[in-house]
Design a protein around this motif. Structure first.
Motif, PDB file in Angstrom:
ATOM      1  N   ALA A 102      -9.617  -8.497  -6.350  1.00 59.77           N
ATOM      2  CA  ALA A 102      -9.450  -8.074  -5.071  1.00 59.77           C
ATOM      3  C   ALA A 102     -10.267  -8.733  -3.781  1.00 59.77           C
ATOM      4  O   ALA A 102      -9.749  -8.895  -2.777  1.00 59.77           O
ATOM      5  N   GLU A 103     -11.207  -9.660  -4.443  1.00 57.76           N
ATOM      6  CA  GLU A 103     -11.813 -10.240  -3.707  1.00 57.76           C
ATOM      7  C   GLU A 103     -11.255 -11.667  -3.192  1.00 57.76           C
ATOM      8  O   GLU A 103     -11.382 -11.849  -2.136  1.00 57.76           O
ATOM      9  N   LEU A 104     -10.099 -12.011  -3.792  1.00 55.96           N
ATOM     10  CA  LEU A 104      -9.413 -13.186  -3.617  1.00 55.96           C
ATOM     11  C   LEU A 104      -8.284 -12.743  -2.511  1.00 55.96           C
ATOM     12  O   LEU A 104      -7.700 -13.616  -2.018  1.00 55.96           O
ATOM     13  N   LEU A 105      -8.040 -11.347  -2.389  1.00 56.15           N
ATOM     14  CA  LEU A 105      -7.059 -10.876  -1.351  1.00 56.15           C
ATOM     15  C   LEU A 105      -7.632 -10.666  -0.202  1.00 56.15           C
ATOM     16  O   LEU A 105      -6.749 -10.378   0.918  1.00 56.15           O
ATOM     17  N   MET A 106      -8.897 -10.816   0.244  1.00 54.07           N
ATOM     18  CA  MET A 106      -9.632 -10.378   1.266  1.00 54.07           C
ATOM     19  C   MET A 106      -9.089 -11.198   2.529  1.00 54.07           C
ATOM     20  O   MET A 106      -8.613 -10.666   3.641  1.00 54.07           O
ATOM     21  N   PRO A 107      -8.960 -12.718   2.206  1.00 58.57           N
ATOM     22  CA  PRO A 107      -8.286 -13.356   3.285  1.00 58.57           C
ATOM     23  C   PRO A 107      -7.100 -13.117   3.814  1.00 58.57           C
ATOM     24  O   PRO A 107      -6.455 -12.978   4.885  1.00 58.57           O
ATOM     25  N   GLU A 108      -6.514 -12.722   2.887  1.00 59.51           N
ATOM     26  CA  GLU A 108      -4.749 -12.267   3.094  1.00 59.51           C
ATOM     27  C   GLU A 108      -4.773 -11.109   3.997  1.00 59.51           C
ATOM     28  O   GLU A 108      -3.840 -11.113   4.751  1.00 59.51           O
ATOM     29  N   TYR A 109      -5.432 -10.193   3.605  1.00 57.16           N
ATOM     30  CA  TYR A 109      -5.540  -8.840   4.372  1.00 57.16           C
ATOM     31  C   TYR A 109      -6.012  -9.059   5.661  1.00 57.16           C
ATOM     32  O   TYR A 109      -5.356  -8.514   6.657  1.00 57.16           O
ATOM     33  N   VAL A 110      -6.955 -10.000   5.995  1.00 60.85           N
ATOM     34  CA  VAL A 110      -7.242 -10.253   7.114  1.00 60.85           C
ATOM     35  C   VAL A 110      -6.259 -10.745   8.046  1.00 60.85           C
ATOM     36  O   VAL A 110      -5.954 -10.491   9.374  1.00 60.85           O
ATOM     37  N   ALA A 111      -5.540 -11.893   7.352  1.00 60.04           N
ATOM     38  CA  ALA A 111      -4.635 -12.617   8.180  1.00 60.04           C
ATOM     39  C   ALA A 111      -3.347 -11.539   8.615  1.00 60.04           C
ATOM     40  O   ALA A 111      -3.045 -11.736   9.601  1.00 60.04           O
TER      41      ALA A 111
ATOM     42  N   VAL B 154       2.623   0.483   9.681  1.00 60.37           N
ATOM     43  CA  VAL B 154       2.962  -0.903   9.178  1.00 60.37           C
ATOM     44  C   VAL B 154       2.385  -1.107   8.001  1.00 60.37           C
ATOM     45  O   VAL B 154       1.311  -1.135   7.617  1.00 60.37           O
ATOM     46  N   ARG B 155       3.466  -1.374   7.013  1.00 63.55           N
ATOM     47  CA  ARG B 155       3.314  -1.922   5.650  1.00 63.55           C
ATOM     48  C   ARG B 155       3.539  -3.442   5.451  1.00 63.55           C
ATOM     49  O   ARG B 155       4.122  -3.747   6.022  1.00 63.55           O
ATOM     50  N   PHE B 156       2.551  -3.942   4.656  1.00 64.48           N
ATOM     51  CA  PHE B 156       2.929  -5.241   4.121  1.00 64.48           C
ATOM     52  C   PHE B 156       2.469  -5.560   2.840  1.00 64.48           C
ATOM     53  O   PHE B 156       2.127  -4.744   2.120  1.00 64.48           O
ATOM     54  N   GLU B 157       2.986  -6.666   2.395  1.00 66.86           N
ATOM     55  CA  GLU B 157       2.897  -7.014   0.959  1.00 66.86           C
ATOM     56  C   GLU B 157       1.972  -8.028   0.806  1.00 66.86           C
ATOM     57  O   GLU B 157       2.071  -9.097   1.493  1.00 66.86           O
ATOM     58  N   PHE B 158       1.238  -8.207  -0.209  1.00 68.13           N
ATOM     59  CA  PHE B 158       0.408  -9.587  -0.711  1.00 68.13           C
ATOM     60  C   PHE B 158       1.382 -10.585  -1.194  1.00 68.13           C
ATOM     61  O   PHE B 158       2.402  -9.912  -1.653  1.00 68.13           O
ATOM     62  N   GLY B 159       1.063 -11.597  -1.137  1.00 72.27           N
ATOM     63  CA  GLY B 159       2.070 -12.696  -1.458  1.00 72.27           C
ATOM     64  C   GLY B 159       2.436 -12.740  -3.127  1.00 72.27           C
ATOM     65  O   GLY B 159       3.658 -13.125  -3.268  1.00 72.27           O
ATOM     66  N   TYR B 160       1.533 -12.346  -3.852  1.00 71.33           N
ATOM     67  CA  TYR B 160       1.959 -12.195  -5.501  1.00 71.33           C
ATOM     68  C   TYR B 160       2.909 -10.995  -5.461  1.00 71.33           C
ATOM     69  O   TYR B 160       3.847 -11.366  -6.218  1.00 71.33           O
TER      70      TYR B 160
ATOM     71  N   ASN C 158       6.510 -10.280   5.418  1.00 69.00           N
ATOM     72  CA  ASN C 158       7.463  -9.244   5.659  1.00 69.00           C
ATOM     73  C   ASN C 158       6.604  -7.937   5.686  1.00 69.00           C
ATOM     74  O   ASN C 158       5.580  -7.712   5.096  1.00 69.00           O
ATOM     75  N   THR C 159       6.979  -7.065   6.730  1.00 72.65           N
ATOM     76  CA  THR C 159       6.406  -5.827   7.045  1.00 72.65           C
ATOM     77  C   THR C 159       7.553  -4.682   7.027  1.00 72.65           C
ATOM     78  O   THR C 159       8.845  -4.932   7.351  1.00 72.65           O
ATOM     79  N   ILE C 160       7.087  -3.421   7.094  1.00 71.25           N
ATOM     80  CA  ILE C 160       7.929  -2.399   7.280  1.00 71.25           C
ATOM     81  C   ILE C 160       7.327  -1.689   8.173  1.00 71.25           C
ATOM     82  O   ILE C 160       6.009  -1.099   7.996  1.00 71.25           O
ATOM     83  N   GLU C 161       8.101  -1.283   9.565  1.00 73.45           N
ATOM     84  CA  GLU C 161       7.368  -0.488  10.469  1.00 73.45           C
ATOM     85  C   GLU C 161       8.169   1.016  10.597  1.00 73.45           C
ATOM     86  O   GLU C 161       9.026   1.160  10.506  1.00 73.45           O
ATOM     87  N   THR C 162       7.214   2.045  10.568  1.00 72.88           N
ATOM     88  CA  THR C 162       7.730   3.466  10.515  1.00 72.88           C
ATOM     89  C   THR C 162       6.904   4.072  11.706  1.00 72.88           C
ATOM     90  O   THR C 162       5.636   3.940  11.862  1.00 72.88           O
ATOM     91  N   GLY C 163       7.598   4.906  12.356  1.00 70.76           N
ATOM     92  CA  GLY C 163       6.911   5.877  13.582  1.00 70.76           C
ATOM     93  C   GLY C 163       6.964   5.247  14.862  1.00 70.76           C
ATOM     94  O   GLY C 163       7.378   4.105  14.904  1.00 70.76           O
ATOM     95  N   PRO C 164       6.413   5.938  15.947  1.00 70.87           N
ATOM     96  CA  PRO C 164       6.544   5.378  17.088  1.00 70.87           C
ATOM     97  C   PRO C 164       5.733   4.398  17.460  1.00 70.87           C
ATOM     98  O   PRO C 164       4.619   4.125  17.137  1.00 70.87           O
ATOM     99  N   ALA C 165       6.184   3.161  18.027  1.00 72.22           N
ATOM    100  CA  ALA C 165       5.678   1.893  18.516  1.00 72.22           C
ATOM    101  C   ALA C 165       4.487   2.172  19.363  1.00 72.22           C
ATOM    102  O   ALA C 165       3.677   1.666  19.188  1.00 72.22           O
ATOM    103  N   ASP C 166       4.823   3.108  20.280  1.00 75.60           N
ATOM    104  CA  ASP C 166       3.660   3.463  21.319  1.00 75.60           C
ATOM    105  C   ASP C 166       2.775   4.511  20.975  1.00 75.60           C
ATOM    106  O   ASP C 166       2.084   5.121  21.660  1.00 75.60           O
ATOM    107  N   ALA C 167       2.482   4.736  19.715  1.00 80.49           N
ATOM    108  CA  ALA C 167       1.775   5.841  19.344  1.00 80.49           C
ATOM    109  C   ALA C 167       0.198   5.349  19.548  1.00 80.49           C
ATOM    110  O   ALA C 167      -0.079   4.188  19.719  1.00 80.49           O
TER     111      ALA C 167
END
Length: 216
Positions: free
Chosen positions: A67-76, A45-51, A2-11
């Motif tokens: 924080a180290e355990l969230l690195m793969p999730e951020y990259v994905a 674009v905002r997103f949430e970690f799974g937890y 899930n994400t939330i998008e704000t602002g001009p998409a073509d920025a």
């Protein structure tokens, strides 16, 4: 995801923001700063970690992982976002609030080397662990950081006040925007001469100028 998008998409620039350890992607702080960045022609674009996302479905209120355990999730999450139509040719900045910015800082150099991202923005970096003022500051990876970075930090943030942070041996790739009398959410005390709205607007100005500089 899930994400939330704000602002001009073509920025010209798109910024990906992750939330802090205890508040979701639609917290008042995240809503306010995203709207202000959008007003400055940034696509956010905002997103949430799974937890954190799990809490929305009635799941157990689990504490944030290390924080180290969230690195793969951020990259994905970033890879998912940049694969969407319309992202081609945009300057990409990654970052987040508090823990979200810290996780972004831990993956930034690798993503920079792969030419996925152009810069990093941390909104209230947690240099010090909560309730552990004598703990080793979280700066080891920041000493040699290569990714162009802006840290927006309150002058009296208990997780990293200006008087303490200015003594850290940080990479020259890191610049700061110090928020007048700001706390961890960049808010000032009454009678300080600063306002929360003014602090957030100045912070958004700094982030927008930083994002624009990456295209120079």
């Amino acid at each position: 995801m899930n994400t939330i998008e704000t602002g001009p998409a073509d920025a010209a620039a798109r910024i990906v923001l992750a939330h802090g350890a205890g508040a979701p992607m639609d917290s008042p702080f995240m809503e306010n700063i995203s709207e202000l960045l959008a007003e400055r022609a940034l696509s956010v674009v905002r997103f949430e970690f799974g937890y954190m996302a799990g809490r929305r479905t009635g799941g157990k209120k689990r504490p944030a992982p290390k924080a180290e355990l969230l690195m793969p999730e951020y990259v994905a999450a970033v890879e998912n976002i940049v694969a969407r139509p319309g992202c081609e040719g945009q300057r990409l900045v990654i970052g987040g609030k508090s823990m979200g910015g810290r996780v972004a800082s831990m993956v930034a150099d690798d993503m920079l080397a792969k030419r996925i991202v152009h810069g990093l923005v941390c909104l209230g970096y947690p240099f010090l662990a909560m309730g552990k003022p004598d703990a080793v500051p979280r700066i080891e990876h920041l000493k040699a950081l290569r990714c162009p970075t802006l840290i927006v930090q309150g002058e009296r943030d208990p997780f990293g006040p200006k008087a303490v942070v200015e003594g850290y041996p940080l990479s020259r790739a890191i610049s700061f925007h110090w928020v007048g009398d700001g706390d961890h959410d960049l808010g000032p005390r009454g009678g300080s001469g600063f306002t929360r709205r003014g602090n957030l607007e100045a912070s958004a100005d700094a982030v927008a100028a930083f994002a624009e500089s990456l295209g120079a």
